[in-house]
Design a protein around this motif. Structure first.
Motif, PDB file in Angstrom:
ATOM      1  N   TRP A  64       0.835  -1.212   0.000  1.00  0.00           N
ATOM      2  CA  TRP A  64       0.000   0.000   0.000  1.00  0.00           C
ATOM      3  C   TRP A  64       0.865   1.256   0.000  1.00  0.00           C
ATOM      4  O   TRP A  64       0.379   2.329  -0.359  1.00  0.00           O
ATOM      5  CB  TRP A  64      -0.940  -0.008   1.206  1.00  0.00           C
ATOM      6  N   ILE A  65       2.123   1.141   0.414  1.00  0.00           N
ATOM      7  CA  ILE A  65       3.029   2.306   0.422  1.00  0.00           C
ATOM      8  C   ILE A  65       3.120   2.908  -0.983  1.00  0.00           C
ATOM      9  O   ILE A  65       3.161   4.124  -1.148  1.00  0.00           O
ATOM     10  CB  ILE A  65       4.433   1.914   0.950  1.00  0.00           C
ATOM     11  N   SER A  66       3.118   2.004  -2.005  1.00  0.00           N
ATOM     12  CA  SER A  66       3.262   2.480  -3.376  1.00  0.00           C
ATOM     13  C   SER A  66       2.063   3.317  -3.829  1.00  0.00           C
ATOM     14  O   SER A  66       2.128   4.031  -4.812  1.00  0.00           O
ATOM     15  CB  SER A  66       3.462   1.301  -4.322  1.00  0.00           C
ATOM     16  N   LEU A  67       0.958   3.213  -3.086  1.00  0.00           N
ATOM     17  CA  LEU A  67      -0.244   3.960  -3.470  1.00  0.00           C
ATOM     18  C   LEU A  67      -0.310   5.354  -2.845  1.00  0.00           C
ATOM     19  O   LEU A  67      -1.189   6.131  -3.177  1.00  0.00           O
ATOM     20  CB  LEU A  67      -1.500   3.179  -3.069  1.00  0.00           C
ATOM     21  N   ILE A  68       0.623   5.649  -1.953  1.00  0.00           N
ATOM     22  CA  ILE A  68       0.613   6.987  -1.342  1.00  0.00           C
ATOM     23  C   ILE A  68       0.997   7.993  -2.431  1.00  0.00           C
ATOM     24  O   ILE A  68       2.050   7.856  -3.068  1.00  0.00           O
ATOM     25  CB  ILE A  68       1.611   7.073  -0.153  1.00  0.00           C
ATOM     26  N   PRO A  69       0.146   8.998  -2.691  1.00  0.00           N
ATOM     27  CA  PRO A  69       0.497   9.986  -3.727  1.00  0.00           C
ATOM     28  C   PRO A  69       1.809  10.702  -3.407  1.00  0.00           C
ATOM     29  O   PRO A  69       2.154  10.870  -2.237  1.00  0.00           O
ATOM     30  CB  PRO A  69      -0.680  10.965  -3.693  1.00  0.00           C
ATOM     31  N   LYS A  70       2.515  11.102  -4.477  1.00  0.00           N
ATOM     32  CA  LYS A  70       3.835  11.740  -4.314  1.00  0.00           C
ATOM     33  C   LYS A  70       3.782  12.932  -3.354  1.00  0.00           C
ATOM     34  O   LYS A  70       4.672  13.122  -2.538  1.00  0.00           O
ATOM     35  CB  LYS A  70       4.344  12.215  -5.673  1.00  0.00           C
ATOM     36  N   GLU A  71       2.705  13.738  -3.507  1.00  0.00           N
ATOM     37  CA  GLU A  71       2.593  14.959  -2.681  1.00  0.00           C
ATOM     38  C   GLU A  71       2.504  14.589  -1.201  1.00  0.00           C
ATOM     39  O   GLU A  71       3.200  15.169  -0.363  1.00  0.00           O
ATOM     40  CB  GLU A  71       1.341  15.772  -3.065  1.00  0.00           C
ATOM     41  N   ALA A  72       1.642  13.606  -0.906  1.00  0.00           N
ATOM     42  CA  ALA A  72       1.455  13.177   0.488  1.00  0.00           C
ATOM     43  C   ALA A  72       2.734  12.547   1.027  1.00  0.00           C
ATOM     44  O   ALA A  72       3.114  12.764   2.176  1.00  0.00           O
ATOM     45  CB  ALA A  72       0.307  12.181   0.575  1.00  0.00           C
ATOM     46  N   ARG A  73       3.403  11.792   0.152  1.00  0.00           N
ATOM     47  CA  ARG A  73       4.658  11.131   0.551  1.00  0.00           C
ATOM     48  C   ARG A  73       5.693  12.181   0.969  1.00  0.00           C
ATOM     49  O   ARG A  73       6.349  12.050   1.987  1.00  0.00           O
ATOM     50  CB  ARG A  73       5.181  10.341  -0.638  1.00  0.00           C
ATOM     51  N   GLY A  74       5.762  13.249   0.166  1.00  0.00           N
ATOM     52  CA  GLY A  74       6.705  14.339   0.459  1.00  0.00           C
ATOM     53  C   GLY A  74       6.399  14.991   1.792  1.00  0.00           C
ATOM     54  O   GLY A  74       7.307  15.275   2.577  1.00  0.00           O
ATOM     55  N   LYS A  75       5.093  15.205   2.038  1.00  0.00           N
ATOM     56  CA  LYS A  75       4.687  15.848   3.296  1.00  0.00           C
ATOM     57  C   LYS A  75       5.042  14.973   4.498  1.00  0.00           C
ATOM     58  O   LYS A  75       5.536  15.455   5.508  1.00  0.00           O
ATOM     59  CB  LYS A  75       3.174  16.113   3.281  1.00  0.00           C
ATOM     60  N   VAL A  76       4.769  13.678   4.367  1.00  0.00           N
ATOM     61  CA  VAL A  76       5.057  12.739   5.471  1.00  0.00           C
ATOM     62  C   VAL A  76       6.563  12.692   5.722  1.00  0.00           C
ATOM     63  O   VAL A  76       7.018  12.755   6.873  1.00  0.00           O
ATOM     64  CB  VAL A  76       4.511  11.319   5.157  1.00  0.00           C
ATOM     65  N   GLU A  77       7.326  12.626   4.634  1.00  0.00           N
ATOM     66  CA  GLU A  77       8.794  12.557   4.775  1.00  0.00           C
ATOM     67  C   GLU A  77       9.356  13.820   5.432  1.00  0.00           C
ATOM     68  O   GLU A  77      10.226  13.730   6.298  1.00  0.00           O
ATOM     69  CB  GLU A  77       9.439  12.350   3.400  1.00  0.00           C
ATOM     70  N   SER A  78       8.810  14.976   5.023  1.00  0.00           N
ATOM     71  CA  SER A  78       9.324  16.224   5.623  1.00  0.00           C
ATOM     72  C   SER A  78       8.924  16.329   7.100  1.00  0.00           C
ATOM     73  O   SER A  78       9.702  16.813   7.922  1.00  0.00           O
ATOM     74  CB  SER A  78       8.858  17.443   4.834  1.00  0.00           C
ATOM     75  N   ALA A  79       7.700  15.846   7.410  1.00  0.00           N
ATOM     76  CA  ALA A  79       7.267  15.857   8.819  1.00  0.00           C
ATOM     77  C   ALA A  79       8.151  14.938   9.667  1.00  0.00           C
ATOM     78  O   ALA A  79       8.504  15.271  10.796  1.00  0.00           O
ATOM     79  CB  ALA A  79       5.815  15.416   8.920  1.00  0.00           C
ATOM     80  N   LEU A  80       8.522  13.783   9.088  1.00  0.00           N
ATOM     81  CA  LEU A  80       9.406  12.857   9.811  1.00  0.00           C
ATOM     82  C   LEU A  80      10.807  13.449   9.954  1.00  0.00           C
ATOM     83  O   LEU A  80      11.453  13.288  10.977  1.00  0.00           O
ATOM     84  CB  LEU A  80       9.475  11.511   9.074  1.00  0.00           C
ATOM     85  N   ASN A  81      11.241  14.159   8.896  1.00  0.00           N
ATOM     86  CA  ASN A  81      12.556  14.819   8.948  1.00  0.00           C
ATOM     87  C   ASN A  81      12.622  15.850  10.066  1.00  0.00           C
ATOM     88  O   ASN A  81      13.645  15.991  10.724  1.00  0.00           O
ATOM     89  CB  ASN A  81      12.860  15.490   7.607  1.00  0.00           C
ATOM     90  N   ASP A  82      11.491  16.570  10.240  1.00  0.00           N
ATOM     91  CA  ASP A  82      11.425  17.564  11.320  1.00  0.00           C
ATOM     92  C   ASP A  82      11.612  16.923  12.692  1.00  0.00           C
ATOM     93  O   ASP A  82      12.122  17.544  13.619  1.00  0.00           O
ATOM     94  CB  ASP A  82      10.081  18.305  11.283  1.00  0.00           C
ATOM     95  N   LYS A  83      11.154  15.677  12.791  1.00  0.00           N
ATOM     96  CA  LYS A  83      11.286  14.954  14.071  1.00  0.00           C
ATOM     97  C   LYS A  83      12.637  14.231  14.175  1.00  0.00           C
ATOM     98  O   LYS A  83      12.869  13.464  15.111  1.00  0.00           O
ATOM     99  CB  LYS A  83      10.161  13.914  14.205  1.00  0.00           C
TER     100      LYS A  83
END
Lengths: 91, 137
Positions: free
Chosen positions: B79-98
């Motif tokens: 299901w990870i492959s179904l995460i849209p690119k935009e949402a993936r970027g947001k999640v990654e940046s939020a994780l980077n902040d942490k």
């Protein structure tokens, strides 16, 4: 294999829990009927998603959803705490 | 010990190769000849088990016994492959902040399986007097 039965345990005070076997294949039959009904809408939505640049997301979702249902067999959850008691097993 | 291994160790002792090179060579000769490095035991893993048991026979702590089919985990990871690119970027940046450096593109189900396999039999004793075990079977 897709699970056909679900075993549940219902706790009773000072007694051994009652075991209930639910035929969930009936649920799959109902779900299949719903799926057939919504399939045209799903296909149209999937084509719209392709045109909007989201690729094959719609079609893939359907495939992965089926895969998740197909692999549920063998799932077993048995939790006993002070507040809750949950037991189910997909056969 | 095989001849190849002896030769690599000799080359290392004679300083013809360094430790990193020796390690790489040893890893290369340990890989199966058919090109697949799949461990046969890994293919047999069917379930991920999580057990929580109270320590001591007469303790009345929480008990958890969960058995998750590995195929269900594999299907879930897709299901990870179904995460849209935009949402993936947001999640990654939020994780980077942490402070978590995570790249969803690089996350593969095989890697997750490798982690689970290498867990072997993880055992943790919790302060409350419970023993937590995570393992594959």
């Amino acid at each position: 294999m897709i699970p056909c039965w679900m075993q549940m345990k219902i706790p009773k005070k000072n007694e051994t829990p009652a075991t209930l076997t639910i035929p969930i294949f009936i649920l799959w039959i109902l779900l299949f009927m719903v799926l057939v009904l919504i399939l045209p809408v799903w296909l149209i939505a999937s084509f719209i998603l392709i045109l909007a640049g989201y690729g094959w997301t719609g079609f893939l979702t359907l495939g992965l959803l089926c895969q998740v249902f197909w692999t549920l067999q063998g799932l077993e959850v048995d939790v006993k705490t002070k507040d809750i008691t949950v037991y189910f097993k997909l056969i | 010990m095989s001849n190849e291994k002896k030769r690599i160790l000799e080359m290392l002792s004679q300083n013809k190769i360094n430790v990193d090179e020796a390690e790489r060579l040893l890893a290369a000769i340990e890989e199966p000849s058919d090109g697949t490095n799949a461990n046969p035991e890994k293919k047999m893993l069917k379930y991920l088990r999580v057990l929580v048991e109270p320590i001591g026979p007469d303790s009345k702590g929480d008990r958890v016994n969960v058995r998750i089919p590995m195929n269900l985990i594999r299907a879930g990871l897709k299901w990870i492959s179904l995460i849209p690119k935009e949402a993936r970027g947001k999640v990654e940046s939020a994780l980077n902040d942490k402070g978590i450096d995570m790249d969803f593109k690089k996350l593969r189900p095989e890697d997750f399986e490798e982690i689970l396999f290498n867990l072997n039999d993880l055992q943790v004793e919790v302060d409350g007097g419970e023993k937590v075990r995570v393992f594959c079977e």
